[in-house]
Motif scaffolding. Structure first.
Motif, PDB file in Angstrom:
ATOM      1  N   LYS A 145       0.972  -1.148   0.280  1.00 45.93           N
ATOM      2  CA  LYS A 145      -0.188  -0.184  -0.171  1.00 45.93           C
ATOM      3  C   LYS A 145       0.355   1.179   0.105  1.00 45.93           C
ATOM      4  O   LYS A 145       1.900   1.016   0.545  1.00 45.93           O
ATOM      5  CB  LYS A 145      -0.874   0.217   1.422  1.00 45.93           C
ATOM      6  CG  LYS A 145      -1.752  -1.016   0.983  1.00 45.93           C
ATOM      7  CD  LYS A 145      -2.667  -1.269   3.007  1.00 45.93           C
ATOM      8  CE  LYS A 145      -3.782  -2.283   2.564  1.00 45.93           C
ATOM      9  NZ  LYS A 145      -3.001  -3.763   2.431  1.00 45.93           N
ATOM     10  N   ASN A 147       0.653   4.629   1.666  1.00 39.69           N
ATOM     11  CA  ASN A 147      -0.350   5.513   1.945  1.00 39.69           C
ATOM     12  C   ASN A 147       0.309   7.164   2.378  1.00 39.69           C
ATOM     13  O   ASN A 147       1.986   7.192   2.395  1.00 39.69           O
ATOM     14  CB  ASN A 147       0.380   5.236   3.591  1.00 39.69           C
ATOM     15  CG  ASN A 147      -0.776   3.978   3.797  1.00 39.69           C
ATOM     16  OD1 ASN A 147       0.048   2.293   4.006  1.00 39.69           O
ATOM     17  ND2 ASN A 147      -2.400   3.956   3.878  1.00 39.69           N
ATOM     18  N   HIS A 170      -0.831  10.529   5.439  1.00 41.61           N
ATOM     19  CA  HIS A 170      -1.837  11.418   6.252  1.00 41.61           C
ATOM     20  C   HIS A 170      -0.961  12.837   6.583  1.00 41.61           C
ATOM     21  O   HIS A 170       0.189  12.852   6.351  1.00 41.61           O
ATOM     22  CB  HIS A 170      -2.059  10.380   7.375  1.00 41.61           C
ATOM     23  CG  HIS A 170      -0.302  10.526   8.542  1.00 41.61           C
ATOM     24  ND1 HIS A 170       0.683   9.862   8.675  1.00 41.61           N
ATOM     25  CD2 HIS A 170       0.049  11.843   9.880  1.00 41.61           C
ATOM     26  CE1 HIS A 170       1.392   9.598   9.014  1.00 41.61           C
ATOM     27  NE2 HIS A 170       0.580  10.886   9.907  1.00 41.61           N
ATOM     28  N   GLY A 204      -5.860  10.991   5.568  1.00 35.73           N
ATOM     29  CA  GLY A 204      -5.814   9.651   6.016  1.00 35.73           C
ATOM     30  C   GLY A 204      -5.872   9.291   4.112  1.00 35.73           C
ATOM     31  O   GLY A 204      -7.312   9.177   4.313  1.00 35.73           O
ATOM     32  N   SER A 241      -4.858   5.768   1.337  1.00 40.52           N
ATOM     33  CA  SER A 241      -4.452   4.437   0.934  1.00 40.52           C
ATOM     34  C   SER A 241      -4.882   4.015   0.041  1.00 40.52           C
ATOM     35  O   SER A 241      -5.802   3.996  -0.490  1.00 40.52           O
ATOM     36  CB  SER A 241      -5.040   2.940   2.015  1.00 40.52           C
ATOM     37  OG  SER A 241      -4.602   1.798   1.278  1.00 40.52           O
ATOM     38  N   ASP A 285      -5.557   6.300  13.534  1.00 43.88           N
ATOM     39  CA  ASP A 285      -4.705   6.304  13.102  1.00 43.88           C
ATOM     40  C   ASP A 285      -5.876   6.045  11.849  1.00 43.88           C
ATOM     41  O   ASP A 285      -5.753   5.117  11.272  1.00 43.88           O
ATOM     42  CB  ASP A 285      -4.161   4.721  13.528  1.00 43.88           C
ATOM     43  CG  ASP A 285      -2.503   5.355  11.888  1.00 43.88           C
ATOM     44  OD1 ASP A 285      -2.833   5.552  11.080  1.00 43.88           O
ATOM     45  OD2 ASP A 285      -1.423   4.411  12.471  1.00 43.88           O
ATOM     46  N   GLU A 296      -4.051   6.590   8.541  1.00 43.77           N
ATOM     47  CA  GLU A 296      -4.020   6.014   7.777  1.00 43.77           C
ATOM     48  C   GLU A 296      -4.348   4.123   7.500  1.00 43.77           C
ATOM     49  O   GLU A 296      -4.557   3.263   6.622  1.00 43.77           O
ATOM     50  CB  GLU A 296      -1.819   5.099   7.621  1.00 43.77           C
ATOM     51  CG  GLU A 296      -1.725   6.538   6.492  1.00 43.77           C
ATOM     52  CD  GLU A 296       0.055   6.845   7.003  1.00 43.77           C
ATOM     53  OE1 GLU A 296       0.065   5.362   7.001  1.00 43.77           O
ATOM     54  OE2 GLU A 296       0.047   8.031   6.772  1.00 43.77           O
ATOM     55  N   ARG A 297      -4.200   3.687   8.824  1.00 43.17           N
ATOM     56  CA  ARG A 297      -4.834   2.688   9.105  1.00 43.17           C
ATOM     57  C   ARG A 297      -6.052   2.168   9.158  1.00 43.17           C
ATOM     58  O   ARG A 297      -6.554   0.815   8.691  1.00 43.17           O
ATOM     59  CB  ARG A 297      -4.537   1.727  10.752  1.00 43.17           C
ATOM     60  CG  ARG A 297      -5.284   1.129  11.263  1.00 43.17           C
ATOM     61  CD  ARG A 297      -5.334   0.403  12.798  1.00 43.17           C
ATOM     62  NE  ARG A 297      -6.197  -0.457  13.399  1.00 43.17           N
ATOM     63  CZ  ARG A 297      -6.513  -0.829  15.040  1.00 43.17           C
ATOM     64  NH1 ARG A 297      -5.026  -0.421  15.697  1.00 43.17           N
ATOM     65  NH2 ARG A 297      -6.786  -1.301  14.985  1.00 43.17           N
ATOM     66  N   CYS A 354      -8.560   3.547   6.666  1.00 41.23           N
ATOM     67  CA  CYS A 354      -7.463   3.450   4.811  1.00 41.23           C
ATOM     68  C   CYS A 354      -7.934   2.155   4.625  1.00 41.23           C
ATOM     69  O   CYS A 354      -7.811   1.846   3.618  1.00 41.23           O
ATOM     70  CB  CYS A 354      -7.238   4.624   4.564  1.00 41.23           C
ATOM     71  SG  CYS A 354      -7.854   6.924   4.594  1.00 41.23           S
ATOM     72  N   ASN A 355      -6.464   1.953   5.758  1.00 37.90           N
ATOM     73  CA  ASN A 355      -6.138   0.458   5.257  1.00 37.90           C
ATOM     74  C   ASN A 355      -6.546  -1.000   5.322  1.00 37.90           C
ATOM     75  O   ASN A 355      -7.019  -1.644   4.297  1.00 37.90           O
ATOM     76  CB  ASN A 355      -4.306   0.203   5.622  1.00 37.90           C
ATOM     77  CG  ASN A 355      -3.128   0.983   5.201  1.00 37.90           C
ATOM     78  OD1 ASN A 355      -3.192   1.402   4.126  1.00 37.90           O
ATOM     79  ND2 ASN A 355      -2.148   0.764   6.208  1.00 37.90           N
TER      80      ASN A 355
END
Length: 393
Positions: free
Chosen positions: A12, A14, A16, A25, A27, A272, A274-275, A277-278
């Motif tokens: 991925k 990323n 943010h 954020g 991904s 978080d 990014e987390r 979105c992941n």
């Protein structure tokens, strides 16, 4: 459009950041496609006098190549700013402006910016001579302190989550939509198998110049139009929670409501972005998306906050699933250890399962299940055979 890999690429990209009273954020993941054709833009503070408290985010879903998507991700905002401000740049070196542009100037500038960049890219030699036939959708949001300007050209989509509901969604530009079909037919084209001339799945896009060469028709009257739809909304700071921009690789497998409820549930577990979105991207992969996937999440001050109760329940759910997988692998049947597909199917019918994340379901917990399965199964194959079956349980 495009061929597929034997196994998805799950690495991925990323990003943010935070500023202007918001956090974002993003991904993006290549997935099953042989090429990554998505691109994105994220700008906090526009480079023009009086507009440092404005922000711009966008997702571009390329097809038949990545050139148009990548170019737009770097230059579309420049064209919008130039048209909105009536300048050739809108840089910080410009003479001071008396005030930011008006709402109508912005709406006109967005439309003009799209048409201008489309006209500009047509001059690129490889796009002009047909060596590169790429195109791209674009969905974005330009945010001032008082307004949202949602922008859409194609079938990527943007949604606003306000007061714990999907308050707004852009409309996909599909060839079978009556208004789009009428323009296509007026330009001498047809809509077959829900595609322009039986080939292109979107009716508006940047690039795609093979569909923009009908004599006697203007740029917005062609088989494929570069004209965006612009939606202006007054912000409601006490109610606005978050905005999601995503390509159709996300929307193919989740509805507006499912995605927003899933994002809300994840924001109550982690701050978080990014987390979060992941997790969206991984969940869509496990729900069966075969496309590139990109998502931008913009959280406003009233966004859901981490809840101790939600964190506890999520941990309990993970622990329950881990114990169930351990139980299944501790008692192999006559045919030996169950494969991962069998484990997932068994869990999907488990009536004792604690509540799963809304919108995400069991697919959103596949990584937890897979981690336990891989740790405990001594016969796990590493050669990638059956990868498609594994992802489409």
């Amino acid at each position: 459009m495009g061929a597929f890999l034997d196994k998805p690429r799950t690495e991925k990209h990323n990003l943010h950041d935070e500023g202007n009273g918001l956090r974002y954020g993003l991904s993006s993941m290549q997935g099953w496609r042989v090429e990554m054709e998505d691109a994105h833009t994220a700008v906090l503070g526009l480079p023009a006098p009086g507009m440092t408290d404005w922000s711009f985010f966008a997702v571009y879903d390329g097809h038949a190549g990545s050139k148009v998507a990548n170019y737009c991700s770097k230059h579309l905002l420049e064209h919008i700013m130039s048209a909105s401000l009536g300048t050739q740049g809108g840089s910080t070196d410009d003479p001071p402006a008396l005030a930011p542009p008006t709402v109508e100037n912005i709406k006109t500038g967005i439309r003009t910016g799209f048409l201008k960049i489309d006209e500009h890219m047509r001059s690129f030699s490889d796009l002009r001579n047909g060596m590169d036939r790429s195109g791209s959708t674009a969905v974005g949001i330009l945010m001032s302190p008082e307004h949202f300007f949602f922008v859409n050209c194609g079938d990527s989509r943007g949604v606003l989550y306000r007061n714990s509901n999907v308050c707004f969604s852009t409309l996909d530009h599909k060839p079978c939509n009556p208004r789009e079909r009428e323009r296509i037919q007026n330009a001498g084209g047809s809509v077959m198998i829900q595609r322009v001339n039986g080939s292109l799945a979107v009716s508006r896009a940047l690039g795609d110049y093979d569909y923009k060469c009908v004599d006697g028709k203007g740029p917005t009257e062609q088989l494929v139009s570069p004209e965006p739809e612009v939606y202006e909304m007054v912000r409601a700071p006490e109610q606005d929670q978050f905005i999601v921009l995503a390509c159709d690789g996300i929307w193919d497998v989740m509805t507006n409501e499912e995605l927003c409820e899933f994002v809300k549930s994840r924001l109550e577990v982690s701050d978080d972005l990014e987390r979060v979105c992941n997790e969206v991207v991984d969940t869509c992969l496990h729900k069966g998306s075969r496309d590139n996937m990109s998502v931008v999440l913009v959280c406003l001050p009233n966004a859901p906050k981490v809840s101790e109760e939600a964190v506890r329940k999520d941990a309990e759910l993970n622990k329950y699933m881990e114990s169930r997988v351990e139980e299944m692998l501790s008692r192999p049947g006559e045919e030996g250890f169950p494969d991962l597909v069998a484990v997932m199917r068994s869990l999907s019918t488990d009536i004792g399962m604690p509540p799963l994340p809304p919108g995400g379901g069991l697919a959103s917990k596949r990584s937890v299940i897979e981690a336990v399965y891989n740790r405990l199964n001594p016969y796990r194959e590493e050669d990638g055979n059956g990868a498609e079956l594994e992802y489409h349980w």
